[in-house]
Scaffold this motif. Structure first.
Motif, PDB file in Angstrom:
ATOM      1  N   PRO A  50      83.799 -57.398 -38.886  1.00  0.00           N
ATOM      2  CA  PRO A  50      82.723 -58.344 -39.199  1.00  0.00           C
ATOM      3  C   PRO A  50      82.938 -59.128 -40.482  1.00  0.00           C
ATOM      4  O   PRO A  50      82.283 -60.122 -40.719  1.00  0.00           O
ATOM      5  CB  PRO A  50      81.486 -57.428 -39.337  1.00  0.00           C
ATOM      6  CG  PRO A  50      81.848 -56.171 -38.641  1.00  0.00           C
ATOM      7  CD  PRO A  50      83.319 -56.008 -38.851  1.00  0.00           C
ATOM      8  N   HIS A  51      83.874 -58.684 -41.341  1.00  0.00           N
ATOM      9  CA  HIS A  51      83.999 -59.279 -42.664  1.00  0.00           C
ATOM     10  C   HIS A  51      85.224 -60.158 -42.854  1.00  0.00           C
ATOM     11  O   HIS A  51      85.257 -60.999 -43.735  1.00  0.00           O
ATOM     12  CB  HIS A  51      84.035 -58.180 -43.730  1.00  0.00           C
ATOM     13  CG  HIS A  51      82.839 -57.289 -43.704  1.00  0.00           C
ATOM     14  ND1 HIS A  51      81.610 -57.684 -44.182  1.00  0.00           N
ATOM     15  CD2 HIS A  51      82.667 -56.028 -43.236  1.00  0.00           C
ATOM     16  CE1 HIS A  51      80.744 -56.696 -44.026  1.00  0.00           C
ATOM     17  NE2 HIS A  51      81.348 -55.692 -43.455  1.00  0.00           N
ATOM     18  N   LEU A 260      84.220 -67.132 -41.391  1.00  0.00           N
ATOM     19  CA  LEU A 260      83.470 -66.965 -42.628  1.00  0.00           C
ATOM     20  C   LEU A 260      84.459 -66.907 -43.788  1.00  0.00           C
ATOM     21  O   LEU A 260      85.509 -66.271 -43.674  1.00  0.00           O
ATOM     22  CB  LEU A 260      82.662 -65.666 -42.569  1.00  0.00           C
ATOM     23  CG  LEU A 260      81.716 -65.383 -43.733  1.00  0.00           C
ATOM     24  CD1 LEU A 260      80.533 -66.337 -43.672  1.00  0.00           C
ATOM     25  CD2 LEU A 260      81.244 -63.940 -43.687  1.00  0.00           C
ATOM     26  N   PRO A 261      84.173 -67.584 -44.928  1.00  0.00           N
ATOM     27  CA  PRO A 261      85.059 -67.462 -46.092  1.00  0.00           C
ATOM     28  C   PRO A 261      85.313 -66.000 -46.424  1.00  0.00           C
ATOM     29  O   PRO A 261      84.396 -65.175 -46.382  1.00  0.00           O
ATOM     30  CB  PRO A 261      84.270 -68.168 -47.204  1.00  0.00           C
ATOM     31  CG  PRO A 261      83.447 -69.178 -46.484  1.00  0.00           C
ATOM     32  CD  PRO A 261      83.052 -68.510 -45.193  1.00  0.00           C
ATOM     33  N   SER A 262      86.559 -65.689 -46.769  1.00  0.00           N
ATOM     34  CA  SER A 262      86.960 -64.288 -46.910  1.00  0.00           C
ATOM     35  C   SER A 262      86.249 -63.557 -48.037  1.00  0.00           C
ATOM     36  O   SER A 262      86.163 -62.325 -48.024  1.00  0.00           O
ATOM     37  CB  SER A 262      88.471 -64.211 -47.134  1.00  0.00           C
ATOM     38  OG  SER A 262      88.837 -64.916 -48.308  1.00  0.00           O
ATOM     39  N   ASP A 263      85.721 -64.285 -49.030  1.00  0.00           N
ATOM     40  CA  ASP A 263      85.046 -63.606 -50.130  1.00  0.00           C
ATOM     41  C   ASP A 263      83.546 -63.465 -49.909  1.00  0.00           C
ATOM     42  O   ASP A 263      82.808 -63.069 -50.808  1.00  0.00           O
ATOM     43  CB  ASP A 263      85.308 -64.335 -51.453  1.00  0.00           C
ATOM     44  CG  ASP A 263      84.861 -65.798 -51.410  1.00  0.00           C
ATOM     45  OD1 ASP A 263      84.706 -66.328 -50.296  1.00  0.00           O
ATOM     46  OD2 ASP A 263      84.699 -66.389 -52.485  1.00  0.00           O
ATOM     47  N   LEU A 264      83.081 -63.783 -48.699  1.00  0.00           N
ATOM     48  CA  LEU A 264      81.686 -63.577 -48.331  1.00  0.00           C
ATOM     49  C   LEU A 264      81.591 -62.505 -47.264  1.00  0.00           C
ATOM     50  O   LEU A 264      82.478 -62.367 -46.426  1.00  0.00           O
ATOM     51  CB  LEU A 264      81.051 -64.868 -47.796  1.00  0.00           C
ATOM     52  CG  LEU A 264      80.679 -65.971 -48.790  1.00  0.00           C
ATOM     53  CD1 LEU A 264      80.093 -67.155 -48.034  1.00  0.00           C
ATOM     54  CD2 LEU A 264      79.680 -65.462 -49.810  1.00  0.00           C
ATOM     55  N   THR A 265      80.519 -61.742 -47.288  1.00  0.00           N
ATOM     56  CA  THR A 265      80.228 -60.803 -46.206  1.00  0.00           C
ATOM     57  C   THR A 265      79.033 -61.346 -45.428  1.00  0.00           C
ATOM     58  O   THR A 265      78.321 -62.239 -45.894  1.00  0.00           O
ATOM     59  CB  THR A 265      79.895 -59.407 -46.744  1.00  0.00           C
ATOM     60  OG1 THR A 265      78.638 -59.454 -47.448  1.00  0.00           O
ATOM     61  CG2 THR A 265      80.982 -58.903 -47.687  1.00  0.00           C
ATOM     62  N   PHE A 316      74.733 -62.178 -37.909  1.00  0.00           N
ATOM     63  CA  PHE A 316      75.879 -63.050 -38.150  1.00  0.00           C
ATOM     64  C   PHE A 316      77.135 -62.211 -37.973  1.00  0.00           C
ATOM     65  O   PHE A 316      77.241 -61.114 -38.522  1.00  0.00           O
ATOM     66  CB  PHE A 316      75.833 -63.640 -39.560  1.00  0.00           C
ATOM     67  CG  PHE A 316      74.544 -64.353 -39.880  1.00  0.00           C
ATOM     68  CD1 PHE A 316      74.233 -65.551 -39.264  1.00  0.00           C
ATOM     69  CD2 PHE A 316      73.637 -63.808 -40.775  1.00  0.00           C
ATOM     70  CE1 PHE A 316      73.042 -66.204 -39.542  1.00  0.00           C
ATOM     71  CE2 PHE A 316      72.452 -64.450 -41.060  1.00  0.00           C
ATOM     72  CZ  PHE A 316      72.144 -65.663 -40.440  1.00  0.00           C
ATOM     73  N   SER A 317      78.087 -62.715 -37.195  1.00  0.00           N
ATOM     74  CA  SER A 317      79.279 -61.924 -36.904  1.00  0.00           C
ATOM     75  C   SER A 317      80.468 -62.831 -36.633  1.00  0.00           C
ATOM     76  O   SER A 317      80.323 -64.053 -36.494  1.00  0.00           O
ATOM     77  CB  SER A 317      79.032 -61.008 -35.698  1.00  0.00           C
ATOM     78  OG  SER A 317      78.715 -61.771 -34.545  1.00  0.00           O
ATOM     79  N   GLN A 318      81.622 -62.221 -36.571  1.00  0.00           N
ATOM     80  CA  GLN A 318      82.865 -62.930 -36.251  1.00  0.00           C
ATOM     81  C   GLN A 318      83.409 -62.364 -34.958  1.00  0.00           C
ATOM     82  O   GLN A 318      83.564 -61.153 -34.809  1.00  0.00           O
ATOM     83  CB  GLN A 318      83.892 -62.743 -37.366  1.00  0.00           C
ATOM     84  CG  GLN A 318      85.086 -63.662 -37.278  1.00  0.00           C
ATOM     85  CD  GLN A 318      84.757 -65.090 -37.693  1.00  0.00           C
ATOM     86  OE1 GLN A 318      83.994 -65.311 -38.635  1.00  0.00           O
ATOM     87  NE2 GLN A 318      85.344 -66.073 -37.022  1.00  0.00           N
ATOM     88  N   SER A 319      83.663 -63.200 -33.988  1.00  0.00           N
ATOM     89  CA  SER A 319      84.247 -62.779 -32.722  1.00  0.00           C
ATOM     90  C   SER A 319      85.552 -63.543 -32.539  1.00  0.00           C
ATOM     91  O   SER A 319      85.553 -64.708 -32.147  1.00  0.00           O
ATOM     92  CB  SER A 319      83.289 -63.075 -31.560  1.00  0.00           C
ATOM     93  OG  SER A 319      83.862 -62.727 -30.311  1.00  0.00           O
ATOM     94  N   GLY A 320      86.668 -62.862 -32.857  1.00  0.00           N
ATOM     95  CA  GLY A 320      87.946 -63.562 -32.836  1.00  0.00           C
ATOM     96  C   GLY A 320      87.929 -64.675 -33.862  1.00  0.00           C
ATOM     97  O   GLY A 320      87.702 -64.439 -35.044  1.00  0.00           O
TER      98      GLY A 320
END
Length: 418
Positions: A50-51, A260-265, A316-320
């Protein structure tokens, strides 16, 4: 590598330290079958997904390609090397003849009324574009074509929103309703928002008591529009994928290409955080016309809007390589509560949890004017029915939250839910 005394591997330690210090993290996974990995590695992948952006490879050549692309992107994002953002780049082959004077004429008075835009109606199109930094050496930029183009998809075919409506909670064919919206980004946002609103529940006041503008939707219109605008403003336009909206019986998913920018969760998105607009030249005209309330605050507004409406907070999530916003619908309708046999007292508990995100037996017993024992039985009955979820084990720290969807649970009357 070898685990330490706490059973933590060097890879996991490195990831945790990088996360705490907001370091840029890249994860490359070899192979596609995570089920064959060690359970601890499966757990780490699940927590990391997710991050951060994770990419898969099967050969060394694929790893080199993915690593190179990721490092170049990092250098561009960090301003270490010069990379002209997509929205600021000139649109190849486009000229001022590809710009809609009508759309620009519409924009000026709206932006002036909403945000005090300094130019007056009748200002020439070229001057307006210059003021908005939408020209590159007299040539329209990609942002100019997307916002004010006569036919934006002539140059960017995947700059569209695909909208689908499903009757259930999963993707299933045939799709009951499927539409693709094109045109300018303003047009796409309006059409996609209207599509969603037409598929969800709403209440309309009697004509003799209130104007039609007071129509109330189960998810506030502002929240829905913010999710759609966020997708078109922050998406990666170099991707061959489109923005995709899916309306399910229990939720709405809005997906856009990008990370999502890598420095944000994802937890950061629900509180005040530094704005990192991917397409600033696109976001600004959307802000001027009030499609965006405040640049960088869209996710916060979605969160507070859902909370104020008594709905679960969005996910809020990342899918691929897609960023996903999930808006949860109000599944706990009067009809559902009737089918579940929820009594008048328990509706008080549900009202509390919708307004405050949680309820405990003390607050419930006080407001419902019942004993603590009755309150405890009522709340656990709602757990058994799949309405509430118990947080904590025993004691004063125990409280209950609302499930984001109806959960079917097994129940042991002696030990509680199974």
């Amino acid at each position: 590598g070898p685990e330490n005394k706490q059973g933590i591997s060097p890879v996991e330690l490195e990831f945790e330290q990088a996360t705490k210090k907001s370091k840029h993290r890249l994860i490359f996974l070899k192979g596609k079958d995570d089920k064959k990995r060690h359970p601890k590695m499966q757990s780490l992948i699940s927590r990391a997904t997710p991050h951060v952006v994770r990419r898969r490879f099967t050969t060394i050549d694929e790893l080199k390609k993915e690593l190179y692309a990721a490092l170049v992107q990092f250098l561009c994002d960090s301003k270490i090397i010069s990379c002209t953002p997509f929205d600021e780049s000139a649109c190849p082959g486009a000229t001022l003849a590809d710009i809609s004077d009508e759309k620009v004429a519409w924009f000026i008075p709206v932006a002036k009324k909403e945000r005090g835009f300094p130019l007056n109606p009748g200002t020439p199109t070229e001057q307006v574009l210059k003021h908005l930094d939408l020209l590159e050496a007299a040539q329209p930029t990609n942002a100019a074509i997307l916002l004010f183009g006569l036919k934006p998809q002539k140059y960017m075919p995947t700059a569209e929103i695909k909208c689908m409506h499903y009757h259930g909670t999963v993707v299933a064919k045939p799709i009951p309703s499927h539409q693709i919206f094109t045109g300018t980004l303003f047009d796409q946002v309006d059409q996609a928002t209207d599509f969603i609103l037409s598929k969800i529940n709403r209440t309309v006041p009697p004509r003799d008591s209130a104007p039609i503008s007071e129509t109330k939707y189960e998810i506030p219109k502002e929240v829905i529009q913010e999710a759609v605008v966020n997708a078109v403003a922050y998406r990666d336009y170099t991707s061959a994928a489109s923005v995709q909206v899916s309306v399910f019986s229990d939720r709405i998913e809005v997906r856009n290409p990008g990370n999502l920018p890598s420095d944000l969760t994802f937890e950061d998105l629900k509180i005040e955080h530094n704005s990192r607009p991917r397409n600033h030249r696109i976001a600004l005209p959307l802000y001027f016309t009030h499609y965006i309330e405040k640049i960088g605050y869209g996710t916060i507004q979605m969160t507070t809007g859902c909370r104020d409406a008594g709905l679960p907070e969005p996910d809020f999530s990342q899918s691929g390589r897609e960023f996903v916003v999930t808006l949860w619908r109000d599944w706990l309708t009067d009809a559902v509560m009737k089918d579940l046999g929820i009594n008048a007292r328990q509706k008080i508990a549900i009202k509390i949890v919708k307004e405050t995100s949680r309820v405990n037996s003390t607050d419930y017993s006080t407001l419902a004017k019942i004993s603590r024992q009755t309150a405890f039985r009522d709340l656990n009955d709602l757990v058994r029915k799949g309405v509430l979820e118990k947080q904590g084990v025993t004691g004063k720290g125990t409280y209950y939250t609302l499930h984001k969807r109806l959960i079917k649970v097994t129940y042991d009357p002696v030990h509680g839910e199974g």
